[in-house]
Design a protein around this motif. Structure first.
Motif, PDB file in Angstrom:
ATOM      1  N   ILE A  32       0.865  -1.184   0.000  1.00  0.00           N
ATOM      2  CA  ILE A  32       0.000   0.000   0.000  1.00  0.00           C
ATOM      3  C   ILE A  32       0.897   1.228   0.000  1.00  0.00           C
ATOM      4  O   ILE A  32       1.764   1.382   0.866  1.00  0.00           O
ATOM      5  CB  ILE A  32      -0.954  -0.002   1.201  1.00  0.00           C
ATOM      6  N   ALA A  33       0.696   2.074  -1.012  1.00  0.00           N
ATOM      7  CA  ALA A  33       1.538   3.262  -1.186  1.00  0.00           C
ATOM      8  C   ALA A  33       0.710   4.523  -0.995  1.00  0.00           C
ATOM      9  O   ALA A  33      -0.439   4.604  -1.444  1.00  0.00           O
ATOM     10  CB  ALA A  33       2.189   3.254  -2.567  1.00  0.00           C
ATOM     11  N   ALA A  44       4.272   0.231   2.186  1.00  0.00           N
ATOM     12  CA  ALA A  44       4.384  -0.788   3.228  1.00  0.00           C
ATOM     13  C   ALA A  44       3.624  -2.038   2.819  1.00  0.00           C
ATOM     14  O   ALA A  44       2.603  -1.963   2.127  1.00  0.00           O
ATOM     15  CB  ALA A  44       3.843  -0.255   4.550  1.00  0.00           C
ATOM     16  N   VAL A  45       4.126  -3.188   3.267  1.00  0.00           N
ATOM     17  CA  VAL A  45       3.506  -4.466   2.938  1.00  0.00           C
ATOM     18  C   VAL A  45       2.320  -4.719   3.867  1.00  0.00           C
ATOM     19  O   VAL A  45       2.387  -4.480   5.070  1.00  0.00           O
ATOM     20  CB  VAL A  45       4.540  -5.616   3.017  1.00  0.00           C
ATOM     21  N   PHE A  46       1.211  -5.197   3.271  1.00  0.00           N
ATOM     22  CA  PHE A  46       0.003  -5.540   4.024  1.00  0.00           C
ATOM     23  C   PHE A  46      -0.507  -6.898   3.541  1.00  0.00           C
ATOM     24  O   PHE A  46      -0.443  -7.201   2.351  1.00  0.00           O
ATOM     25  CB  PHE A  46      -1.101  -4.495   3.815  1.00  0.00           C
ATOM     26  N   SER A  47      -1.046  -7.682   4.477  1.00  0.00           N
ATOM     27  CA  SER A  47      -1.603  -8.985   4.109  1.00  0.00           C
ATOM     28  C   SER A  47      -3.076  -9.089   4.475  1.00  0.00           C
ATOM     29  O   SER A  47      -3.613 -10.186   4.586  1.00  0.00           O
ATOM     30  CB  SER A  47      -0.818 -10.107   4.804  1.00  0.00           C
ATOM     31  N   SER A  99       8.484  -3.491   5.561  1.00  0.00           N
ATOM     32  CA  SER A  99       7.940  -3.676   6.907  1.00  0.00           C
ATOM     33  C   SER A  99       8.886  -3.130   7.981  1.00  0.00           C
ATOM     34  O   SER A  99       8.499  -3.031   9.150  1.00  0.00           O
ATOM     35  CB  SER A  99       7.653  -5.157   7.175  1.00  0.00           C
ATOM     36  N   ALA A 100      10.113  -2.761   7.589  1.00  0.00           N
ATOM     37  CA  ALA A 100      11.052  -2.155   8.539  1.00  0.00           C
ATOM     38  C   ALA A 100      10.531  -0.784   8.968  1.00  0.00           C
ATOM     39  O   ALA A 100       9.871  -0.084   8.201  1.00  0.00           O
ATOM     40  CB  ALA A 100      12.433  -2.021   7.900  1.00  0.00           C
ATOM     41  N   GLU A 108      10.203   4.583   2.031  1.00  0.00           N
ATOM     42  CA  GLU A 108      10.679   3.220   1.777  1.00  0.00           C
ATOM     43  C   GLU A 108      11.071   3.026   0.318  1.00  0.00           C
ATOM     44  O   GLU A 108      11.851   2.134  -0.003  1.00  0.00           O
ATOM     45  CB  GLU A 108       9.602   2.206   2.171  1.00  0.00           C
ATOM     46  N   PHE A 109      10.547   3.852  -0.558  1.00  0.00           N
ATOM     47  CA  PHE A 109      10.971   3.792  -1.956  1.00  0.00           C
ATOM     48  C   PHE A 109      12.467   4.085  -2.079  1.00  0.00           C
ATOM     49  O   PHE A 109      13.149   3.545  -2.948  1.00  0.00           O
ATOM     50  CB  PHE A 109      10.181   4.793  -2.810  1.00  0.00           C
ATOM     51  N   ASP A 110      12.970   4.931  -1.193  1.00  0.00           N
ATOM     52  CA  ASP A 110      14.396   5.289  -1.230  1.00  0.00           C
ATOM     53  C   ASP A 110      15.279   4.223  -0.579  1.00  0.00           C
ATOM     54  O   ASP A 110      16.502   4.242  -0.747  1.00  0.00           O
ATOM     55  CB  ASP A 110      14.623   6.626  -0.514  1.00  0.00           C
ATOM     56  N   LYS A 111      14.684   3.311   0.168  1.00  0.00           N
ATOM     57  CA  LYS A 111      15.446   2.275   0.866  1.00  0.00           C
ATOM     58  C   LYS A 111      15.325   0.908   0.186  1.00  0.00           C
ATOM     59  O   LYS A 111      15.869  -0.082   0.680  1.00  0.00           O
ATOM     60  CB  LYS A 111      14.970   2.169   2.314  1.00  0.00           C
TER      61      LYS A 111
END
Length: 204
Positions: A32-33, A44-47, A99-100, A108-111
């Motif tokens: 989800i962005a 971030a990751v979502f389930s 998820s970090a 998080e796009f930059d990491k």
């Protein structure tokens, strides 16, 4: 093997959350962005993404309690828009790293090697590497009193996918693009289509 509620509650924390996150079965693996009004992106990751209706098309997902900063939630409430992007086999490792816990000012796009993609003036970024991208508009939220989580409901406004995934009757075959599912918290599976059955009617 039988476990009672008391026995489950007495397990060490990590053991318990691994067990309880596994029992609901395979879950969708999505990114989800969002983007804040200050143009800081978050992914971030979502389930927990679930279908809630087709007309209008509504998807929901669950957010953990907002006792700490939740960038995804804050950006959605601030702007009203977000994207849901399926995770496929090629991006599992990079997707999982989202998820970090990074500070709000860090994207998080930059990491990761994941890329922002903007389409048709939609406020939030899509994940360029995802073969299934969904533009979402926030509709409503429902606090879950039992554990402090929040159910977020949104309307599908835009849908992008590889044409090879689409069947003649509208069915979207996720296995053609090796889209992943999540078992528990950190185990990713890539499914293959096994059998598709017809719409069932009562037997005469």
């Amino acid at each position: 093997m039988h476990l009672t509620r008391q026995e489950i509650d007495e397990f060490p924390h990590i053991y318990k959350i691994n067990l309880m996150n596994s029992i609901s079965g395979y879950k969708p693996a999505n990114l989800i962005a969002t983007k804040s009004n200050d143009d800081i992106t978050n992914v971030a990751v979502f389930s927990s993404v679930v279908h809630y209706g087709s007309s209008p098309a509504i998807l929901g997902f669950v957010l953990r309690p907002t006792t700490v900063v939740r960038n995804t939630y804050n950006n959605i409430k601030e702007t009203g828009f977000y994207t849901i992007n399926a995770i496929n086999e090629a991006i599992i490792e990079e997707a999982h790293h989202t998820s970090a816990k990074y500070p709000s000012e860090v994207s998080e796009f930059d990491k990761t090697t994941l890329s922002e993609e903007y389409k048709n003036n939609f406020h939030a970024p899509f994940v360029a590497e995802s073969p299934l991208q969904i533009g979402m508009k926030f509709l409503e939220e429902h606090p879950i009193k039992a554990n402090g989580t929040i159910l977020v409901l949104g309307e599908v406004t835009d849908l992008y996918f590889k044409e090879s995934m689409l069947s003649e009757d509208g069915f979207l075959n996720l296995s053609t693009e090796k889209i992943a599912a999540i078992n528990g918290l950190d185990t990713y599976m890539v499914a293959e289509k096994y059998k598709r059955l017809s719409y069932q009617r009562p037997k005469e």
